[in-house]
Write a protein that holds these residues in place. Structure first.
Motif, PDB file in Angstrom:
ATOM      1  N   VAL A  58       2.129  -4.294   5.097  1.00 28.34           N
ATOM      2  CA  VAL A  58       1.112  -5.246   4.659  1.00 28.34           C
ATOM      3  C   VAL A  58      -0.242  -4.546   4.651  1.00 28.34           C
ATOM      4  N   SER A  59      -0.991  -4.690   3.560  1.00 21.20           N
ATOM      5  CA  SER A  59      -2.338  -4.119   3.506  1.00 21.20           C
ATOM      6  C   SER A  59      -3.289  -4.984   4.325  1.00 21.20           C
ATOM      7  N   SER A  60      -3.964  -4.360   5.283  1.00 24.76           N
ATOM      8  CA  SER A  60      -4.960  -5.070   6.075  1.00 24.76           C
ATOM      9  C   SER A  60      -6.381  -4.776   5.584  1.00 24.76           C
ATOM     10  N   ALA A  61      -6.483  -3.924   4.557  1.00 20.55           N
ATOM     11  CA  ALA A  61      -7.761  -3.607   3.907  1.00 20.55           C
ATOM     12  C   ALA A  61      -7.444  -3.155   2.491  1.00 20.55           C
ATOM     13  N   ALA A  62      -8.464  -3.116   1.637  1.00 18.52           N
ATOM     14  CA  ALA A  62      -8.261  -2.684   0.253  1.00 18.52           C
ATOM     15  C   ALA A  62      -7.956  -1.191   0.242  1.00 18.52           C
ATOM     16  N   THR A  63      -6.731  -0.841  -0.046  1.00 22.03           N
ATOM     17  CA  THR A  63      -6.306   0.551  -0.119  1.00 22.03           C
ATOM     18  C   THR A  63      -5.067   0.638  -0.997  1.00 22.03           C
ATOM     19  N   PRO A  64      -4.910   1.690  -1.821  1.00 23.91           N
ATOM     20  CA  PRO A  64      -5.761   2.871  -1.851  1.00 23.91           C
ATOM     21  C   PRO A  64      -6.903   2.776  -2.854  1.00 23.91           C
ATOM     22  N   LEU A  65      -8.094   3.098  -2.394  1.00 22.76           N
ATOM     23  CA  LEU A  65      -9.235   3.346  -3.271  1.00 22.76           C
ATOM     24  C   LEU A  65      -9.385   4.847  -3.433  1.00 22.76           C
ATOM     25  N   GLY A  66     -10.156   5.270  -4.442  1.00 22.14           N
ATOM     26  CA  GLY A  66     -10.407   6.685  -4.625  1.00 22.14           C
ATOM     27  C   GLY A  66     -10.922   7.308  -3.342  1.00 22.14           C
ATOM     28  N   GLY A  67     -10.316   8.417  -2.939  1.00 18.79           N
ATOM     29  CA  GLY A  67     -10.662   9.073  -1.691  1.00 18.79           C
ATOM     30  C   GLY A  67      -9.753   8.723  -0.538  1.00 18.79           C
ATOM     31  N   ASP A  68      -8.931   7.660  -0.677  1.00 21.90           N
ATOM     32  CA  ASP A  68      -8.030   7.241   0.399  1.00 21.90           C
ATOM     33  C   ASP A  68      -6.772   8.116   0.440  1.00 21.90           C
ATOM     34  N   ALA A 111       3.374  -7.182  -0.957  1.00 22.62           N
ATOM     35  CA  ALA A 111       2.777  -7.370  -2.278  1.00 22.62           C
ATOM     36  C   ALA A 111       2.719  -6.026  -2.987  1.00 22.62           C
ATOM     37  N   ALA A 112       2.371  -6.062  -4.268  1.00 19.13           N
ATOM     38  CA  ALA A 112       2.198  -4.820  -5.019  1.00 19.13           C
ATOM     39  C   ALA A 112       1.032  -4.017  -4.447  1.00 19.13           C
ATOM     40  N   THR A 113       1.099  -2.715  -4.623  1.00 20.44           N
ATOM     41  CA  THR A 113       0.006  -1.819  -4.246  1.00 20.44           C
ATOM     42  C   THR A 113      -0.863  -1.578  -5.470  1.00 20.44           C
ATOM     43  N   VAL A 114      -2.170  -1.843  -5.362  1.00 15.67           N
ATOM     44  CA  VAL A 114      -3.095  -1.652  -6.475  1.00 15.67           C
ATOM     45  C   VAL A 114      -4.013  -0.482  -6.147  1.00 15.67           C
ATOM     46  N   ALA A 115      -3.894   0.599  -6.914  1.00 14.66           N
ATOM     47  CA  ALA A 115      -4.752   1.766  -6.744  1.00 14.66           C
ATOM     48  C   ALA A 115      -5.993   1.600  -7.617  1.00 14.66           C
ATOM     49  N   LEU A 116      -7.157   1.760  -7.000  1.00 13.02           N
ATOM     50  CA  LEU A 116      -8.429   1.591  -7.703  1.00 13.02           C
ATOM     51  C   LEU A 116      -9.299   2.835  -7.509  1.00 13.02           C
ATOM     52  N   PRO A 117     -10.161   3.155  -8.478  1.00 13.92           N
ATOM     53  CA  PRO A 117     -11.075   4.284  -8.285  1.00 13.92           C
ATOM     54  C   PRO A 117     -12.119   3.963  -7.224  1.00 13.92           C
ATOM     55  N   GLY A 118     -12.548   4.981  -6.501  1.00  5.22           N
ATOM     56  CA  GLY A 118     -13.591   4.809  -5.495  1.00  5.22           C
ATOM     57  C   GLY A 118     -14.952   5.183  -6.057  1.00  5.22           C
ATOM     58  N   PRO A 119     -16.012   4.970  -5.280  1.00  5.39           N
ATOM     59  CA  PRO A 119     -17.356   5.281  -5.759  1.00  5.39           C
ATOM     60  C   PRO A 119     -17.612   6.773  -5.957  1.00  5.39           C
ATOM     61  N   GLY A 120     -16.868   7.619  -5.208  1.00  4.11           N
ATOM     62  CA  GLY A 120     -17.093   9.055  -5.307  1.00  4.11           C
ATOM     63  C   GLY A 120     -16.034   9.807  -6.069  1.00  4.11           C
ATOM     64  N   THR A 121     -14.802   9.272  -6.124  1.00  9.79           N
ATOM     65  CA  THR A 121     -13.687   9.938  -6.794  1.00  9.79           C
ATOM     66  C   THR A 121     -12.668   8.895  -7.232  1.00  9.79           C
ATOM     67  N   PRO A 122     -11.963   9.144  -8.338  1.00 11.59           N
ATOM     68  CA  PRO A 122     -10.903   8.214  -8.751  1.00 11.59           C
ATOM     69  C   PRO A 122      -9.566   8.514  -8.091  1.00 11.59           C
ATOM     70  N   GLU A 123      -9.459   9.602  -7.323  1.00 11.20           N
ATOM     71  CA  GLU A 123      -8.173  10.073  -6.825  1.00 11.20           C
ATOM     72  C   GLU A 123      -7.831   9.494  -5.450  1.00 11.20           C
ATOM     73  N   SER A 124      -6.580   9.061  -5.314  1.00 16.02           N
ATOM     74  CA  SER A 124      -6.022   8.653  -4.027  1.00 16.02           C
ATOM     75  C   SER A 124      -4.644   9.287  -3.894  1.00 16.02           C
ATOM     76  N   HIS A 125      -4.167   9.377  -2.638  1.00 14.12           N
ATOM     77  CA  HIS A 125      -2.910  10.085  -2.368  1.00 14.12           C
ATOM     78  C   HIS A 125      -2.056   9.283  -1.395  1.00 14.12           C
ATOM     79  N   ALA A 126      -0.733   9.325  -1.622  1.00 16.90           N
ATOM     80  CA  ALA A 126       0.228   8.698  -0.706  1.00 16.90           C
ATOM     81  C   ALA A 126       1.379   9.658  -0.478  1.00 16.90           C
ATOM     82  N   THR A 127       1.745   9.841   0.785  1.00 12.42           N
ATOM     83  CA  THR A 127       2.847  10.725   1.149  1.00 12.42           C
ATOM     84  C   THR A 127       3.854   9.949   1.997  1.00 12.42           C
ATOM     85  N   TRP A 128       5.112   9.992   1.576  1.00 14.44           N
ATOM     86  CA  TRP A 128       6.204   9.358   2.317  1.00 14.44           C
ATOM     87  C   TRP A 128       7.129  10.453   2.834  1.00 14.44           C
TER      88      TRP A 128
END
Length: 210
Positions: free
Chosen positions: A36-46, A66-83
């Motif tokens: 469960v997401s407890s904050a807006a993530t992933p944003l750019g830089g997350d 719920a679905a995961t929504v990736a959004l651009p951040g204020p400094g970078t559009p890139e986010s990363h997830a590793t499983w």
């Protein structure tokens, strides 16, 4: 933001959970865990890191609320997830889709280690853009080994700037499902199924919308 989740499943015991950052894990059954997401993530830089360990004789089902929504951040559009998945028992991992919104660029990597006697069902679903959006980019890699033997090396890119990017007919959605040691998909599963030389199978589908 850095988010880390550790899930350890042991036979005849409730799963052990450790979480920090913007993702929480909740036990929703004797062998089921929801993320469960407890904050807006992933944003750019997350960066998100999820490690799942299923010990011999244990069963674990992992879902997302719920679905995961990736959004651009204020400094970078890139986010990363590793499983990272270490499976000696039975694991069923089927999260809700990842939606790459606006001009976000999301990079996902999954590493699987399967032991003797283990079973796995791993499904990943991705959609580029919400309604009317086509600017996002997603890259996903899957590396799986079974009993120390290479099982699968799989990589897919979707969206703006990908190898398949085309203004007319580029795919914007994909589904990948890895099963082990089964060598066939469930009846009714769409896409193309490839039997793997070391056991198991990979089913893939691409299209415009999930």
């Amino acid at each position: 933001m850095r988010s880390d989740v550790l899930i350890v499943a042991r036979a005849h015991r409730s799963p052990h959970l450790e979480c920090r950052g913007g993702i929480a894990a909740r036990r929703t059954g004797c062998d089921t865990v929801h993320l469960v997401s407890s904050a807006a993530t992933p944003l750019g830089g997350d960066t998100i890191g999820v490690r799942v360990v299923v010990e011999r004789g244990a069963r674990l089902t992992v879902r997302t609320a719920a679905a995961t929504v990736a959004l651009p951040g204020p400094g970078t559009p890139e986010s990363h997830a590793t499983w990272t998945l270490e499976v000696a028992g039975h694991l069923d991992l089927d999260p809700q889709p990842t939606i790459v919104a606006a001009a976000a660029r999301h990079f996902a990597s999954t590493r699987v280690e399967l032991s003797d006697g283990s079973t796995l069902r791993l499904r990943e679903r991705v959609q580029i853009g919400r309604s009317g959006e086509r600017e996002g980019f997603w890259s996903g890699s899957l590396r799986a080994d079974a009993e120390g033997t290479p099982l699968l090396r799989h990589r897919v890119e979707l969206g703006r700037g990908s190898l398949a990017d085309d203004a007319i007919a580029a795919p914007l959605a994909c589904i990948s499902e890895l099963r082990y040691p089964r060598s066939e998909a469930d009846a009714g599963t769409g896409g193309v199924t490839l039997a793997l030389a070391a056991g198991g199978c990979l089913t893939t589908w691409q299209g415009d919308r999930l």
